[in-house]
Motif scaffolding. Structure first.
Motif: not given
Length: 131
Positions: A120-129
């Motif tokens: 999920c790119p959304i969750l990945e995006g939210l987890s980015q520094r």
């Protein structure tokens, strides 16, 4: 009029009227012999002024200043205008920030397949520094 009537007439809740009294944005209403607060038409007018200023997003400190200027018949309108323009500029900054957030969310949602896959790119995006 009692606090319930003042609340009804001004559109300000009883809780907020008490709060405004506590922080001295409005003077404490005199008490009747029964102990109930007794509000005047002037108090209601002041409460409406506060409600209108709050609806425009003015913070309490600015509302106190506006109330002071409102009661000063010898004031210059330049100070009032400056407060209004500063508030409008702050609202523009907030609107731009909200629009940037909306675009970021739409970009993340666009990158998401929205199917049965676990990635999920959304969750990945939210987890980015954050920068």
């Amino acid at each position: 009029m009692n606090i319930g009537e003042a609340a009804q007439a001004s559109g300000v809740s009883q809780r907020m009227i008490r709060h405004y009294e506590k922080i001295r944005l409005v003077p404490a209403a005199p008490r009747r012999d029964s102990g109930y607060r007794d509000y005047s038409d002037g108090d209601v007018h002041r409460l409406r002024f506060i409600a209108n200023a709050r609806d425009l997003g003015f913070p309490i400190g600015d509302i106190a200043t506006l109330l002071s200027l409102w009661s000063d018949t010898g004031r210059a309108s330049a100070e009032v205008k400056a407060l209004a323009l500063a508030r409008a500029a702050e609202l523009r900054r907030k609107a731009e920030a909200l629009e940037a957030m909306r675009r970021s969310l739409l970009d993340l949602a666009e990158a998401c397949h929205g199917d049965d896959r676990p990635d999920c790119p959304i969750l990945e995006g939210l987890s980015q520094r954050r920068n």
